[in-house]
Each structure stands twice: as structure tokens, then as C-alpha cells.
Design a protein around this motif. Structure first.
Motif, PDB file in Angstrom:
ATOM      1  N   SER A  43      28.813 -57.375  -3.670  1.00 21.41           N
ATOM      2  CA  SER A  43      29.595 -56.145  -3.532  1.00 21.41           C
ATOM      3  C   SER A  43      30.320 -55.745  -4.822  1.00 21.41           C
ATOM      4  CB  SER A  43      30.616 -56.292  -2.392  1.00 21.41           C
ATOM      5  OG  SER A  43      31.496 -57.371  -2.652  1.00 21.41           O
ATOM      6  N   LYS A  44      30.620 -56.692  -5.711  1.00 24.27           N
ATOM      7  CA  LYS A  44      31.322 -56.362  -6.958  1.00 24.27           C
ATOM      8  C   LYS A  44      30.559 -56.967  -8.131  1.00 24.27           C
ATOM      9  CE  LYS A  44      35.884 -56.217  -4.789  1.00 24.27           C
ATOM     10  NZ  LYS A  44      37.255 -56.813  -4.773  1.00 24.27           N
ATOM     11  N   ALA A  58      30.326 -51.211  -7.038  1.00 23.37           N
ATOM     12  CA  ALA A  58      30.805 -51.641  -5.733  1.00 23.37           C
ATOM     13  C   ALA A  58      29.630 -51.592  -4.753  1.00 23.37           C
ATOM     14  CB  ALA A  58      31.955 -50.756  -5.267  1.00 23.37           C
ATOM     15  N   LYS A  59      29.911 -51.777  -3.477  1.00 21.39           N
ATOM     16  CA  LYS A  59      28.824 -51.788  -2.486  1.00 21.39           C
ATOM     17  C   LYS A  59      28.056 -50.478  -2.454  1.00 21.39           C
ATOM     18  CE  LYS A  59      29.700 -55.227   1.092  1.00 21.39           C
ATOM     19  NZ  LYS A  59      29.970 -55.457   2.528  1.00 21.39           N
ATOM     20  N   TYR A  63      30.980 -47.599  -9.666  1.00 20.37           N
ATOM     21  CA  TYR A  63      32.396 -47.382  -9.357  1.00 20.37           C
ATOM     22  C   TYR A  63      33.161 -46.822 -10.544  1.00 20.37           C
ATOM     23  CZ  TYR A  63      37.237 -48.515  -8.133  1.00 20.37           C
ATOM     24  OH  TYR A  63      38.583 -48.449  -7.886  1.00 20.37           O
TER      25      TYR A  63
END
Length: 284
Positions: A43-44, A58-59, A63
Motif C-alpha cells: 500500500s505504501k 498509495a493503494k 500520491y
């Protein structure tokens, strides 16, 4: 999960091993030089790119993007203080704090440029391999340099190796800490791997790839039978039992394409090798 980056076009793919399938793929603006996974899952992630961009994912996708002043070559992430340390064609190691969301005072290196950076998960020291053939160790708590090891000088003083110090300069191209935190392996631009005990400036083992190519990746692998050092240049991966420095080569693997990186699943013997081919090579 397995995350892999590639080019033509520049992209990242994440595979879910429980489903034996690809989870997703994302395309980017330019080639990824290095990337780090910042969380326990996919996710990161952060990507250091060839146009000096540092891209955070991000997911849902991209980002945030920022840039560094000079071209980056490697980076490390310190989860204790949330610092992302980026090194490259500069005499400074840039520190981007992900908690504060800003750049901090960089680490000033003695060399003109750096090739690689590594952090120990045991004691937290940063080690930075430079173009000058040295390894600089930094304490993140004090932000001070605590030691410098001249790998090129140690290599020149090693007897019985096939290298003339007057023919070329030595750069440190790869670094890896042993899980015990006391041993550090350094790979050089002329195909040698040196194993150090942090308590000594003299290497306890020097191994030659015999191809004269830069070491691109180093890993340690521990089993019930022994502890092994894996060093790879573009052509071949060689494996030694570093607890028995006097013994010869344990095994070697020569894939059909140039090697970029190797990864080992702990305590399994399963190895994934990223090469200049569309497919990842799997060895056991």
C-alpha cells in the motif's frame, strides 16, 4: 507479494503469491532506479526515478512527487525516525523526513558522489558506498560520521588477487549488512566482494567474481547448514559460505540475461532474480 519494476514502458507490477497472479500494474513517466516498500504490504511505496523524481504511491496510485537536486542512485528508509536517505551524483546524502513532510539537513560526504546506501536493522547505522572506494558509516541519532573504511586500499593490500591497483580506481557499488549487524559486505566496481567485521578495518574475506564487472547486488542467506554470502555482477551469481572463508566456491548461477537484482525468501532457499528479460527467474 512480489513487486518488480521495469522499462519499455516504465512500470511497476505487484504479484500476489497466494493467488499466483498479478495484483496490479502501474505505468510511470520514466525509469525507476530504486524503490522501497514503506509498509507491511504493497500500500505504501516510494520510487527513485532517473529524472531526479521521488514518487510516492498509495493503494490508489500516485500520491505525491518531489525532486532532488542531483541524480539519485540509491536510497534507504529508516522506520525509526521516518527518514528517507537518498544518495547519488552529489557529495551530500539528502534526507527527506516522511513524518514532517520536508527535507532535513543533508549528510555531507567526504567523497564527490555515492553509489549505494544500506542500513542495519540491528543497530540502525547507515553505510554509504562512494565513488572514492570508501564506505562511510553514519549514526542517525547524532547525524555524525562515525567511521570511514577505505575498501580500495584494503583491496590493494590483499595478496593473491588478480588486480593491479595502478590500472583503475575502485568504487563501492553494493553494500549489505549481515542479519547479526556485525558484518558488512561491500562489492566493488572491479568485481570483488569484501566481508568486514565492523570492529576491524581489515576485511576477513575477499572474493573475486573473475569477470571484472561491478557487483550489482549482495545478499546473505542463513540455513541450518551454514550462512552464505551471495554476490552478483551482471553475468553471474556466486555463493560462498562466509563462515568458512578458506573454502572455495559453494555454488554459482549464470542466467541467460544480465542480472539486475536478487532476492531470497528467508529460510526457504527460494530465490527470485530480476534480469534484463520480461520474466523473473526463479531458482531453488
Amino acid at each position: 507479494f512480489i513487486a518488480a519494476t521495469g522499462v519499455y514502458p516504465p512500470q511497476v507490477k505487484v504479484y500476489e503469491l497466494s493467488e499466483l497472479s498479478m495484483k496490479f500494474e502501474r505505468h510511470m513517466d520514466c525509469e525507476t532506479v530504486q524503490f522501497e516498500i514503506l509498509s507491511d504490504d504493497y500500500s505504501k511505496m516510494v520510487f527513485l526515478q532517473s529524472d531526479r523524481t521521488v514518487e510516492f504511491h498509495a493503494k490508489f496510485g500516485t500520491y505525491y512527487k518531489t525532486r532532488i537536486p542531483k541524480v539519485g542512485r540509491d536510497m534507504l528508509y529508516d522506520p525509526i525516525n521516518c527518514d528517507l536517505v537518498l544518495v547519488g551524483s552529489s557529495n551530500e546524502a539528502y534526507r527527506l523526513n516522511l513524518e514532517q513532510g520536508r527535507f532535513l539537513k543533508p549528510l555531507s560526504l567526504l567523497a564527490d558522489a555515492a553509489n549505494c546506501a544500506e542500513r542495519s536493522h540491528v543497530h540502525g547505522l547507515y553505510s554509504i558506498g562512494t565513488e572514492a572506494g570508501t564506505v562511510e558509516c553514519w549514526d542517525p541519532r547524532e547525524k555524525n560520521r562515525i567511521g570511514v573504511t577505505d575498501v580500495g586500499d584494503a583491496l590493494a593490500k590483499t595478496s593473491g588477487i588478480n588486480w593491479d591497483p595502478s590500472t583503475s580506481d575502485v568504487e563501492v557499488t553494493s553494500l549489505k549488512y549481515h542479519p547479526d549487524g556485525l558484518h558488512l559486505a561491500a562489492g566493488t566496481s572491479n568485481g570483488f566482494t569484501l566481508l568486514y567485521d565492523l570492529r576491524s578495518s581489515r576485511p576477513i574475506m575477499v572474493k573475486d567474481q573473475q569477470y571484472g564487472q561491478p557487483i550489482v547486488d549482495i545478499k546473505f542467506h542463513q540455513t541450518a547448514e551454514g550462512s552464505y554470502l551471495l554476490a552478483a555482477d551482471k553475468t553471474i551469481l556466486k555463493i560462498w559460505d562466509h563462515t568458512k572463508a578458506s573454502e572455495g566456491l559453494f555454488a554459482s548461477i549464470e542466467p541467460p540475461a544480465d542480472i539486475n537484482e536478487i532476492n531470497i525468501f528467508p529460510h526457504s532457499g527460494l530465490m527470485v532474480m530480476a534480469t534484463e528479460q520480461p520474466r523473473l527467474h526463479i531458482y531453488f
